[in-house]
Scaffold this motif. Structure first.
Motif, short mmCIF file in Angstrom:
data_model
loop_
_atom_site.label_atom_id
_atom_site.label_comp_id
_atom_site.label_asym_id
_atom_site.label_seq_id
_atom_site.Cartn_x
_atom_site.Cartn_y
_atom_site.Cartn_z
N ALA A 141 2.48 -1.92 -8.49
CA ALA A 141 1.81 -0.63 -8.62
C ALA A 141 2.01 -0.03 -10.01
O ALA A 141 1.09 0.55 -10.58
CB ALA A 141 2.35 0.33 -7.56
N THR A 180 -4.00 -1.35 -4.78
CA THR A 180 -4.08 0.05 -4.34
C THR A 180 -4.05 0.99 -5.54
O THR A 180 -4.86 1.93 -5.63
CB THR A 180 -2.92 0.36 -3.38
N THR A 181 -3.13 0.76 -6.46
CA THR A 181 -3.06 1.61 -7.65
C THR A 181 -4.34 1.52 -8.46
O THR A 181 -4.84 2.53 -8.97
CB THR A 181 -1.87 1.20 -8.52
N LEU A 190 -7.36 0.84 -7.43
CA LEU A 190 -8.45 1.54 -6.75
C LEU A 190 -8.30 3.05 -6.82
O LEU A 190 -9.29 3.78 -6.91
CB LEU A 190 -8.50 1.09 -5.28
N VAL A 191 -7.05 3.52 -6.82
CA VAL A 191 -6.82 4.96 -6.76
C VAL A 191 -6.80 5.60 -8.14
O VAL A 191 -7.38 6.68 -8.35
CB VAL A 191 -5.49 5.25 -6.02
N SER A 234 2.62 1.83 -3.39
CA SER A 234 1.66 2.31 -4.39
C SER A 234 1.34 3.78 -4.18
O SER A 234 1.27 4.56 -5.14
CB SER A 234 0.39 1.48 -4.33
N LEU A 235 1.14 4.18 -2.94
CA LEU A 235 0.80 5.58 -2.67
C LEU A 235 1.97 6.51 -3.01
O LEU A 235 1.75 7.63 -3.49
CB LEU A 235 0.39 5.74 -1.20
N VAL A 251 0.84 -1.21 0.00
CA VAL A 251 0.00 0.00 0.00
C VAL A 251 0.87 1.26 0.00
O VAL A 251 0.63 2.21 -0.75
CB VAL A 251 -0.95 -0.01 1.21
N THR A 252 1.92 1.27 0.83
CA THR A 252 2.79 2.45 0.91
C THR A 252 3.51 2.70 -0.41
O THR A 252 3.57 3.84 -0.90
CB THR A 252 3.82 2.27 2.04
N PHE A 293 -0.92 -6.26 -3.26
CA PHE A 293 -1.45 -5.10 -2.53
C PHE A 293 -1.08 -3.80 -3.24
O PHE A 293 -1.88 -2.86 -3.28
CB PHE A 293 -0.92 -5.10 -1.10
N GLY A 294 0.13 -3.74 -3.80
CA GLY A 294 0.50 -2.55 -4.56
C GLY A 294 -0.36 -2.37 -5.78
O GLY A 294 -0.81 -1.25 -6.10
#
Length: 428
Positions: free
Chosen positions: A170, A212-213, A215-216, A36-37, A33-34, A208-209
């Protein structure tokens, strides 16, 4: 007496129990998650700055957005801005980017802000590099620093592997690319347990990466090319020829890389090397046009939407100019990766082949061109196959690419790579 070959066979590696793998899920999720953000945040900020620099600003000044004058001004200004970061910001935006590949070293935390800043300025200003190498390096450094403090009993080597896989997931919007890269990296290394056990944590971080990407920012790599028809012998032959020719063209840039790098580094100072690189990139942009600017993903999509919209000569000019721009940007000190601009080069090359020989289907030409170019530039076989296949929506494209990869790989394997040792000699 005949020996019992069954008894001589080495025992297979034991499979890790679930209780040994479950503790890795939480760190993998946090890193995924981190990472990807960080990627989405840096990319979004760069896109907003790019929109300002190449839209409202030239409009307010009464200058054409992609006029020759503005391209020269922007690329020179980008060289100056990145040069200031490399010169003055603590950590100097990391080591020479020509010495770094996808497997980034662990950098101290003080280096990371300057590295990310230099990358965002580069992405917004127009040089032909992508975000992958510096963002992977930033996430590797961040994960190693935070992980070592929050979970000190966790093996230190785990954090770079998780960060690299998470960032690749990501970047591509899928953990498949991460699994392929990690599998290739594990080749020849001693492993404890089964391959899938070693892939478990990186694959979870990549998943997870990627989620997250997705979804965002909802990324997509699929091009709007005419669908690939039924594959026949002609398509197989054209894919082999295009992939091999693209690999040979890419190797020309690889061979020139240490010489161009040496030429720029004779200037010695980042405030000379990077502005000089910006001026050369401005001249290349004036020759190749606006589509040869930036990392190349949105420009590739524009090419694919109208594969008949340019002549073979125009595609050839864009191919050569973009490859030269990639070579210059990677040599003079801009922080960035080589995968995304190489995708543009391969796409333009494949469409040039289609324009010259209409029997070459655009989808097959593009996929083969991207495959050959990436094999030469990255020397990552799995990533090259995956990226080329991901661009084309067709179940038959993968078999076509597997065949085309064989002669292309023979042309590039064992030869210098587009990466240098610290002393300036090419990695093999």
């Amino acid at each position: 007496m005949a020996q019992d070959t069954t008894q001589q066979a080495p025992p297979s590696a034991p499979t890790a129990p679930a209780r040994a793998l479950l503790p890795f899920i939480l760190p993998a999720a946090a890193v995924g998650v981190t990472a990807s953000l960080v990627f989405v945040g840096a990319s979004t900020a760069a896109e907003q700055l790019q929109h300002l620099l190449w839209g409202p600003l030239p409009d307010a000044l009464g200058v054409g957005r992609y006029s020759v004058l503005w391209m020269f001004v922007m690329l020179l200004a980008t060289g100056i801005a990145v040069g200031l970061v490399v010169w003055k910001v603590p950590g100097h935006a990391g080591p020479d980017p020509a010495t770094i590949g996808l497997d980034a070293p662990v950098m101290p935390p003080a280096v990371l802000p300057g590295l990310v800043l230099a990358t965002m300025l580069m992405l917004a200003g127009g040089p032909s590099l992508g975000p992958e190498n510096p963002i992977i390096a930033a996430n590797v450094g961040l994960a190693a620093w935070l992980g070592g403090r929050l979970m000190p009993r966790t093996p230190g080597a785990l954090w770079p592997a998780l960060a690299e896989a998470a960032t690749l997931g990501a970047l591509f919007g899928t953990p498949v690319a991460a699994a392929l890269v990690i599998t290739e990296a594990l080749t020849g290394r001693p492993m404890q347990g089964r391959l899938w056990d070693n892939l478990f944590a990186p694959l979870a971080a990549g998943a997870f990466g990627a989620m997250t990407t997705t979804l965002v920012s909802h990324p997509t790599f699929e091009l709007s090319l005419p669908p690939l028809g039924r594959v026949d012998g002609g398509d197989m032959l054209s894919a082999v020829v295009v992939a091999s020719a693209a690999a040979l063209l890419g190797m020309c840039a690889v061979r020139a890389f240490p010489y161009v790098h040496t030429a720029f580094h004779r200037l010695r100072h980042p405030m000379l090397m990077l502005p000089a690189g910006g001026l050369v990139l401005g001249a290349l942009a004036a020759l190749g046009g606006r589509l040869t600017l930036f990392k190349g993903l949105s420009e590739v999509d524009e090419l694919a939407r109208d594969p008949e919209g340019w002549s073979a000569g125009q595609f050839a000019v864009m191919t050569v100019v973009k490859l030269a721009a990639l070579l210059v940007a990677a040599s003079c000190g801009f922080r960035g990766g080589r995968i995304f601009p190489a995708v543009f080069v391969g796409t333009a090359f494949g469409l040039c082949a289609h324009a010259l020989v209409p029997g070459v289907q655009p989808a097959a030409g593009v996929a083969a061109g991207v495959l050959g170019m990436l094999l030469a530039v990255t020397r990552q076989g799995w990533v090259s196959l995956f990226t080329a296949a991901a661009l084309i929506e067709s179940p038959g494209i993968l078999a076509l690419l597997c065949v085309a990869s064989l002669p292309a790989w023979l042309l590039v394997t064992g030869r210098p790579q587009m990466q240098l040792h610290p002393d300036g000699t090419p990695v093999r």
